[in-house]
Design a protein around this motif. Structure first.
Motif, PDB file in Angstrom:
ATOM      1  N   GLN A 269       1.067  -1.278   0.334  1.00  0.00           N
ATOM      2  CA  GLN A 269       0.138  -0.076   0.732  1.00  0.00           C
ATOM      3  C   GLN A 269       0.690   1.098   0.088  1.00  0.00           C
ATOM      4  OE1 GLN A 269      -2.523   0.304   3.402  1.00  0.00           O
ATOM      5  NE2 GLN A 269      -3.780  -2.258   2.330  1.00  0.00           N
ATOM      6  N   THR A 270       2.546   0.875  -1.042  1.00  0.00           N
ATOM      7  CA  THR A 270       2.912   2.390  -0.679  1.00  0.00           C
ATOM      8  C   THR A 270       3.106   2.392  -2.654  1.00  0.00           C
ATOM      9  OG1 THR A 270       4.722   0.655  -1.211  1.00  0.00           O
ATOM     10  CG2 THR A 270       3.637   1.690   0.531  1.00  0.00           C
TER      11      THR A 270
ATOM     12  N   THR B 119       4.061   8.720   1.032  1.00  0.00           N
ATOM     13  CA  THR B 119       3.366   7.655   0.561  1.00  0.00           C
ATOM     14  C   THR B 119       1.959   8.280   0.570  1.00  0.00           C
ATOM     15  OG1 THR B 119       2.425   8.422   3.526  1.00  0.00           O
ATOM     16  CG2 THR B 119       5.040   7.023   2.986  1.00  0.00           C
TER      17      THR B 119
ATOM     18  N   LYS C 142      -0.768   8.076   2.618  1.00  0.00           N
ATOM     19  CA  LYS C 142      -0.879   8.219   3.632  1.00  0.00           C
ATOM     20  C   LYS C 142       0.171   9.381   4.251  1.00  0.00           C
ATOM     21  CE  LYS C 142      -3.819   3.864   5.380  1.00  0.00           C
ATOM     22  NZ  LYS C 142      -3.668   2.778   5.752  1.00  0.00           N
ATOM     23  N   ASN C 143      -0.977  10.151   5.309  1.00  0.00           N
ATOM     24  CA  ASN C 143      -0.455  11.013   5.812  1.00  0.00           C
ATOM     25  C   ASN C 143       0.617  10.422   6.822  1.00  0.00           C
ATOM     26  OD1 ASN C 143       1.007  13.802   6.993  1.00  0.00           O
ATOM     27  ND2 ASN C 143      -0.943  14.413   7.336  1.00  0.00           N
ATOM     28  N   THR C 144       1.679  10.356   7.182  1.00  0.00           N
ATOM     29  CA  THR C 144       2.935  10.118   7.942  1.00  0.00           C
ATOM     30  C   THR C 144       3.359  10.802   8.452  1.00  0.00           C
ATOM     31  OG1 THR C 144       4.247   8.568   6.900  1.00  0.00           O
ATOM     32  CG2 THR C 144       2.081   7.308   7.085  1.00  0.00           C
TER      33      THR C 144
ATOM     34  N   ALA D 196       1.492  15.075   3.322  1.00  0.00           N
ATOM     35  CA  ALA D 196       1.334  13.971   2.609  1.00  0.00           C
ATOM     36  C   ALA D 196       1.216  14.492   0.923  1.00  0.00           C
ATOM     37  CB  ALA D 196      -0.973  15.046   2.982  1.00  0.00           C
TER      38      ALA D 196
END
Length: 207
Positions: free
Chosen positions: A37-38, A160, A162-164, A169
């Motif tokens: 999921q990247t 990524t 998702k905002n990690t 983001a």
């Protein structure tokens, strides 16, 4: 020498290339473990319905995170290459420069490389040529843990879906707007193909 260490993405985003603007060498991590999921197997493009993800299916999905990214194999049991190219054709067929680059993209798809790494690397080399950017590329010879080589600018997993905490983001507006095929509101965070199909040979300077 400025060396940027990062992972290898599928049809990388504009932001991916922007993080390399000050680099004299791009060092790709060939020894990291694959992360699901990247953007390693996913790219975002703009369609009439809005942003759409193109995802390359891989084998051993259940145990993929225990395998090196450079060893992940592509799943060809479904005709995803045809679907990806047709989606690009539908989305960008009316853009000024799609026809200029389409054959080069299709040529890489028809080679059907067995590994995701080889597919992504072929596209990266092509995109750098299209951007007229002679950036040297090297591969790691061993895994390098974060913070162990202070002379490297480590950008692994900086971008990524998702905002990690690893970074902003991916749709952060870190580049100036340019005309796009669909809509009036600018959509950031897309594959550099979006810029290339609209700007052509000037895309590299636009970065």
């Amino acid at each position: 020498m400025s060396v940027v260490l990062t992972e290898l993405h599928y049809l990388p985003s504009i932001t991916y290339f922007q993080q390399l603007l000050s680099a004299e060498t791009l060092l790709l991590d060939a020894h990291e473990h694959y992360h699901k999921q990247t953007y390693r197997n996913r790219a975002l493009i703009l369609t009439a319905q809005g942003p759409q993800a193109l995802t390359v299916p891989v084998l051993d999905g259940a145990r993929s995170e225990k395998i090196r990214s450079s060893e992940i194999e592509i799943d060809y049991r479904q005709n995803w290459m045809h679907r990806h190219f047709r989606t690009l054709q539908t989305a960008y067929g009316a853009s000024p420069y799609f026809g200029y680059y389409a054959d080069y993209l299709q040529d890489i798809y028809t080679r059907k490389p067995s590994r995701l790494w080889d597919l992504n690397l072929a596209f990266l080399h092509l995109l750098l040529r299209c951007l007229r950017w002679p950036l040297p590329i090297e591969l790691t010879t061993e895994y390098r843990a974060p913070g162990t080589v202070p002379t490297l600018l480590d950008r692994r997993d900086f971008l990524t879906p998702k905002n990690t905490p690893a970074g902003p983001a991916p749709d952060s507006p870190s580049h100036r707007p340019y005309p796009q095929v669909f809509g009036t509101a600018f959509v950031p965070g897309l594959s550099v193909l979006d810029l290339l199909f609209m700007q052509g040979p000037a895309a590299g300077q636009f970065l």
